[in-house]
Design a protein around this motif. Structure first.
Motif, PDB file in Angstrom:
ATOM      1  N   UNK A   1       0.848  -1.185   0.000  1.00 44.35           N
ATOM      2  CA  UNK A   1       0.000   0.000   0.000  1.00 44.35           C
ATOM      3  C   UNK A   1       0.887   1.241   0.000  1.00 44.35           C
ATOM      4  N   UNK A   2       0.669   2.144  -0.942  1.00 45.18           N
ATOM      5  CA  UNK A   2       1.496   3.339  -1.037  1.00 45.18           C
ATOM      6  C   UNK A   2       0.884   4.492  -0.238  1.00 45.18           C
ATOM      7  N   UNK A   3       1.755   5.421   0.115  1.00 45.29           N
ATOM      8  CA  UNK A   3       1.304   6.599   0.864  1.00 45.29           C
ATOM      9  C   UNK A   3       0.471   7.490  -0.052  1.00 45.29           C
ATOM     10  N   UNK A   4      -0.486   8.224   0.507  1.00 43.97           N
ATOM     11  CA  UNK A   4      -1.281   9.124  -0.332  1.00 43.97           C
ATOM     12  C   UNK A   4      -0.396  10.222  -0.938  1.00 43.97           C
ATOM     13  N   UNK A   5      -0.794  10.663  -2.110  1.00 42.41           N
ATOM     14  CA  UNK A   5      -0.056  11.718  -2.803  1.00 42.41           C
ATOM     15  C   UNK A   5      -0.136  13.017  -2.004  1.00 42.41           C
ATOM     16  N   UNK A   6       0.983  13.711  -1.921  1.00 47.25           N
ATOM     17  CA  UNK A   6       1.000  15.006  -1.232  1.00 47.25           C
ATOM     18  C   UNK A   6       0.270  16.039  -2.086  1.00 47.25           C
ATOM     19  N   UNK A   7      -0.345  17.030  -1.444  1.00 47.64           N
ATOM     20  CA  UNK A   7      -1.027  18.077  -2.216  1.00 47.64           C
ATOM     21  C   UNK A   7      -0.036  18.870  -3.071  1.00 47.64           C
ATOM     22  N   UNK A   8      -0.442  19.184  -4.282  1.00 53.69           N
ATOM     23  CA  UNK A   8       0.359  20.047  -5.146  1.00 53.69           C
ATOM     24  C   UNK A   8       0.384  21.430  -4.498  1.00 53.69           C
ATOM     25  N   UNK A   9       1.588  21.986  -4.257  1.00 54.58           N
ATOM     26  CA  UNK A   9       1.663  23.277  -3.562  1.00 54.58           C
ATOM     27  C   UNK A   9       1.167  24.441  -4.421  1.00 54.58           C
ATOM     28  N   UNK A  10       0.736  25.463  -3.750  1.00 51.74           N
ATOM     29  CA  UNK A  10       0.274  26.678  -4.410  1.00 51.74           C
ATOM     30  C   UNK A  10       1.444  27.367  -5.114  1.00 51.74           C
ATOM     31  N   UNK A  11       1.188  27.961  -6.280  1.00 53.92           N
ATOM     32  CA  UNK A  11       2.238  28.699  -6.979  1.00 53.92           C
ATOM     33  C   UNK A  11       2.409  30.138  -6.470  1.00 53.92           C
ATOM     34  N   UNK A  12       1.706  30.496  -5.418  1.00 52.47           N
ATOM     35  CA  UNK A  12       1.755  31.870  -4.904  1.00 52.47           C
ATOM     36  C   UNK A  12       3.192  32.274  -4.574  1.00 52.47           C
ATOM     37  N   UNK A  13       3.585  33.465  -5.036  1.00 53.85           N
ATOM     38  CA  UNK A  13       4.918  34.005  -4.760  1.00 53.85           C
ATOM     39  C   UNK A  13       4.826  35.310  -3.960  1.00 53.85           C
ATOM     40  N   UNK A  14       3.666  35.543  -3.362  1.00 53.75           N
ATOM     41  CA  UNK A  14       3.424  36.731  -2.519  1.00 53.75           C
ATOM     42  C   UNK A  14       3.620  38.048  -3.259  1.00 53.75           C
ATOM     43  N   UNK A  15       3.311  38.046  -4.551  1.00 56.25           N
ATOM     44  CA  UNK A  15       3.233  39.273  -5.352  1.00 56.25           C
ATOM     45  C   UNK A  15       1.799  39.299  -5.854  1.00 56.25           C
ATOM     46  N   UNK A  16       0.912  39.776  -5.006  1.00 58.01           N
ATOM     47  CA  UNK A  16      -0.524  39.657  -5.265  1.00 58.01           C
ATOM     48  C   UNK A  16      -1.091  40.961  -5.822  1.00 58.01           C
ATOM     49  N   UNK A  17      -1.223  41.006  -7.128  1.00 60.11           N
ATOM     50  CA  UNK A  17      -1.819  42.150  -7.806  1.00 60.11           C
ATOM     51  C   UNK A  17      -2.491  41.628  -9.061  1.00 60.11           C
TER      52      UNK A  17
ATOM     53  N   UNK B   1      -4.083  41.991 -12.870  1.00 65.85           N
ATOM     54  CA  UNK B   1      -3.979  42.790 -14.087  1.00 65.85           C
ATOM     55  C   UNK B   1      -5.388  43.131 -14.583  1.00 65.85           C
ATOM     56  N   UNK B   2      -5.477  43.712 -15.768  1.00 63.92           N
ATOM     57  CA  UNK B   2      -6.769  44.131 -16.325  1.00 63.92           C
ATOM     58  C   UNK B   2      -7.703  42.964 -16.611  1.00 63.92           C
ATOM     59  N   UNK B   3      -7.168  41.759 -16.703  1.00 63.98           N
ATOM     60  CA  UNK B   3      -7.980  40.572 -16.974  1.00 63.98           C
ATOM     61  C   UNK B   3      -8.223  39.749 -15.707  1.00 63.98           C
ATOM     62  N   UNK B   4      -7.954  40.338 -14.541  1.00 63.54           N
ATOM     63  CA  UNK B   4      -8.102  39.671 -13.240  1.00 63.54           C
ATOM     64  C   UNK B   4      -7.245  38.418 -13.114  1.00 63.54           C
ATOM     65  N   UNK B   5      -6.021  38.500 -13.655  1.00 61.44           N
ATOM     66  CA  UNK B   5      -5.016  37.456 -13.497  1.00 61.44           C
ATOM     67  C   UNK B   5      -3.952  38.012 -12.561  1.00 61.44           C
ATOM     68  N   UNK B   6      -3.565  37.215 -11.569  1.00 59.58           N
ATOM     69  CA  UNK B   6      -2.542  37.651 -10.619  1.00 59.58           C
ATOM     70  C   UNK B   6      -1.205  37.793 -11.350  1.00 59.58           C
ATOM     71  N   UNK B   7      -0.547  38.925 -11.187  1.00 53.69           N
ATOM     72  CA  UNK B   7       0.734  39.156 -11.857  1.00 53.69           C
ATOM     73  C   UNK B   7       1.862  38.348 -11.226  1.00 53.69           C
ATOM     74  N   UNK B   8       1.645  37.838 -10.023  1.00 48.68           N
ATOM     75  CA  UNK B   8       2.669  37.023  -9.365  1.00 48.68           C
ATOM     76  C   UNK B   8       2.618  35.566  -9.769  1.00 48.68           C
ATOM     77  N   UNK B   9       1.462  34.935  -9.604  1.00 51.50           N
ATOM     78  CA  UNK B   9       1.359  33.491  -9.848  1.00 51.50           C
ATOM     79  C   UNK B   9       0.657  33.134 -11.149  1.00 51.50           C
TER      80      UNK B   9
END
Length: 69
Positions: free
Chosen positions: A1-17, A19-27
């Motif tokens: 029996x294998x261990x459960x897969x770890x959650x894929x980490x967030x790509x957040x780089x703490x540059x939260x702004x 753009x005009x299309x509501x896309x975060x310029x950081x992640x």
């Protein structure tokens, strides 16, 4: 029996702004993707990361080297 897969980490780089299309310029995630991230399974998260990479390439944030043949 294998261990459960770890959650894929967030790509957040703490540059939260947004753009005009509501896309975060950081992640490069949309507001909807950021909001849903904690409820996504790993397959959904990997799909969002692929979209983020494509958005970064399209905006010039990621440079792709030409393939040598």
């Amino acid at each position: 029996m294998s261990a459960p897969e770890r959650p894929v980490p967030s790509p957040c780089v703490n540059i939260c702004a947004l753009d005009d299309e509501d896309i975060c310029t950081g992640c490069q995630r949309s507001v909807a993707e950021i909001t849903r991230w904690s409820r996504m399974d790993n397959d959904e998260r990997r799909g969002v990361l692929a979209l983020c990479h494509e958005r970064a390439k399209a905006s010039g944030l990621v440079w792709m080297l030409p393939v040598r043949r």
